[in-house]
Design an enzyme around this catalytic site. Structure first.
Site, PDB file in Angstrom:
ATOM      1  N   ASP A 235       7.205  -5.795  -6.176  1.00 15.69           N
ATOM      2  CA  ASP A 235       5.782  -5.788  -6.495  1.00 15.69           C
ATOM      3  C   ASP A 235       5.571  -6.557  -7.794  1.00 15.69           C
ATOM      4  O   ASP A 235       6.360  -6.449  -8.739  1.00 15.69           O
ATOM      5  CB  ASP A 235       5.266  -4.359  -6.654  1.00 15.69           C
ATOM      6  CG  ASP A 235       5.353  -3.574  -5.354  1.00 15.69           C
ATOM      7  OD1 ASP A 235       5.284  -4.202  -4.284  1.00 15.69           O
ATOM      8  OD2 ASP A 235       5.505  -2.339  -5.410  1.00 15.69           O
TER       9      ASP A 235
ATOM     10  N   ASP B 111      11.510  -4.011  -1.672  1.00 16.41           N
ATOM     11  CA  ASP B 111      10.507  -5.057  -1.865  1.00 16.41           C
ATOM     12  C   ASP B 111      10.283  -5.244  -3.361  1.00 16.41           C
ATOM     13  O   ASP B 111      10.782  -4.477  -4.185  1.00 16.41           O
ATOM     14  CB  ASP B 111       9.192  -4.704  -1.157  1.00 16.41           C
ATOM     15  CG  ASP B 111       8.735  -3.285  -1.460  1.00 16.41           C
ATOM     16  OD1 ASP B 111       8.832  -2.870  -2.634  1.00 16.41           O
ATOM     17  OD2 ASP B 111       8.291  -2.587  -0.534  1.00 16.41           O
TER      18      ASP B 111
ATOM     19  N   ASP C  96       3.413   6.458 -12.772  1.00 10.44           N
ATOM     20  CA  ASP C  96       3.809   7.860 -12.650  1.00 10.44           C
ATOM     21  C   ASP C  96       5.020   8.226 -13.501  1.00 10.44           C
ATOM     22  O   ASP C  96       4.929   9.066 -14.394  1.00 10.44           O
ATOM     23  CB  ASP C  96       4.043   8.219 -11.174  1.00 10.44           C
ATOM     24  CG  ASP C  96       4.894   7.194 -10.440  1.00 10.44           C
ATOM     25  OD1 ASP C  96       5.511   6.332 -11.101  1.00 10.44           O
ATOM     26  OD2 ASP C  96       4.955   7.255  -9.203  1.00 10.44           O
TER      27      ASP C  96
END
Length: 431
Positions: free
Chosen positions: A73, A71, A145
């Protein structure tokens, strides 16, 4: 292709908030033609309304690695309410941090977030009530992260924007936490799991300081909320790389934080039981079915089946993980005179369920695990007890039990018995 990344000052950018490193369109392989039309439409609509809008995170990383993203984002400086005014086909979700989901007729959903700052938690067990502190693209990159997940792609200019050194780490096949590792893991220990997940998935090595910090802070995972840790563990089981992840969990000490019992079992069951009565438990079982090697075989099979996109439930995945633990108990205590059904039932309750409790499985998940194992046990006895055929055919868990047994025989290259084929979906006969 090797990206042109080694410019002066790029290494220092990992530790200080400087001007971003920019890859020009001719320096990388991404082009707008590979982007889905609905992604381009959302980006253009935000741009035409006067907002910044970038593709962020894993989508950029995967395109640079020549992989197809699952996907895309998007991140923007438009607030959730401003995004909602632009798109009639959207909904704002989330309490702690508001995210906008934009829905399309084909069922596709695009997630759009607002650039935000890193907000510190007072307690790891107490979720933040409000994480909606918006920021700049730089703030948003530095709160992520891993460096390889901190990349932005600007479809309007074709440039890749890198604040954290992610491009260089992609070139070097390195998984590195953004910022100072000890501080980032103390802020949120779940990040340690994510580092291992991405290293396993991409077959990257973990940067030395990041790895040392994981080993040093592994015990802090126990301070996190139990449902959150469970969900991260289940993500690993579903991800298609659980065998390598489990190896890194054990080496780093994270496995002890998941379950000390599971860690101790792996330490004490490297060799098969030499004195066992396994022939009482069906024609397929061998002493090595109760060893860490058997667990490794099962996890390898899970990874292969996940790569083939076979529909595997969480219950089946957990049963594949726990099956060698149950067999080790059966083979150890399978003395003459002990009823086989009673022995298996005790193995599940006394050896498997305590580890399931360590992992904080919900009651429904534990009950499903017990039911799968009961049907699985009856399948083992089916060749000797034909009377089990009717109850097994009516048992809703027989299909998953048969898949588990087929997984275990298939990965060991045993020929699949005809009685097991009869219980399997026909689509699996040629695996």
């Amino acid at each position: 292709m090797k990206l042109q990344t080694h410019r002066p000052g790029s290494k220092q950018r990992r530790l200080s908030n400087q001007e971003p490193f920019i890859l020009e369109p001719e320096e990388h392989p991404i082009c707008n033609e590979v982007l889905p039309l609905d992604v381009v439409w959302v980006l253009n609509r935000l741009r035409h309304a006067g907002y910044l809008a970038y593709i962020v995170g894993g989508g950029v990383r995967d395109l640079l690695l020549d992989k197809q993203p699952k996907d895309f984002d998007l991140s923007t400086n438009a607030t959730p309410s401003q995004i909602r005014h632009l798109f009639f086909n959207c909904r704002i979700i989330g309490r702690r941090f508001k995210i906008v989901h934009i829905y399309f007729r084909d069922g596709h959903v695009i997630e759009v977030t607002t650039f935000r700052k890193l907000v510190k938690q007072k307690s790891l067990r107490t979720p933040l009530k409000d994480d909606n502190q918006f920021g700049s693209p730089s703030d948003d990159a530095w709160r992520r992260d891993l460096t390889i997940n901190g990349l932005f792609y600007d479809h309007a200019t074709g440039k890749i924007i890198d604040y954290t050194g992610g491009i260089e780490d992609l070139d070097d096949n390195i998984a590195r936490i953004i910022g100072e590792p000890n501080m980032r893991f103390q802020e949120d220990p779940v990040r340690m799991i994510r580092v291992i997940r991405h290293a396993s998935r991409l077959k990257f090595s973990i940067e030395e300081q990041t790895w040392d910090a994981i080993c040093r802070n592994a015990s802090k995972l126990q301070q996190c909320s139990e449902p959150r840790v469970l969900e991260e563990f289940l993500k690993e089981l579903r991800g298609g790389h659980i065998r390598h992840s489990m190896k890194l969990f054990k080496e780093s000490g994270l496995l002890k934080s998941f379950s000390k019992r599971l860690y101790q079992w792996q330490e004490t069951h490297r060799k098969p039981q030499t004195k066992s009565f396994y022939r009482r438990f069906g024609s397929l079982v061998k002493p090595e079915w109760g060893t860490t090697s058997a667990m490794g075989h099962n996890l390898l099979a899970l990874d292969k089946w996940t790569a083939q996109e076979l529909p595997l439930s969480d219950g089946l995945r957990l049963a594949a993980l726990f099956s060698p633990i149950a067999w080790s108990h059966v083979l150890k205590h399978g003395k003459p005179g002990v009823r086989a059904a009673q022995l298996w039932h005790k193995a599940v309750l006394n050896a498997v369920i305590p580890i399931a409790q360590d992992l904080n499985l919900k009651a429904a998940q534990k009950e499903k695990l017990v039911q799968i194992f009961q049907a699985y046990w009856r399948l083992h006895l089916l060749p000797q007890q034909k009377s089990l055929h009717t109850p097994l055919s009516k048992n809703p868990y027989t299909k998953e039990a048969a898949l588990l047994l087929f997984l275990e025989t298939n990965v060991r290259k045993y020929p699949c018995p005809e009685w097991l084929k009869d219980a399997l979906p026909t689509s699996l006969h040629d695996l």
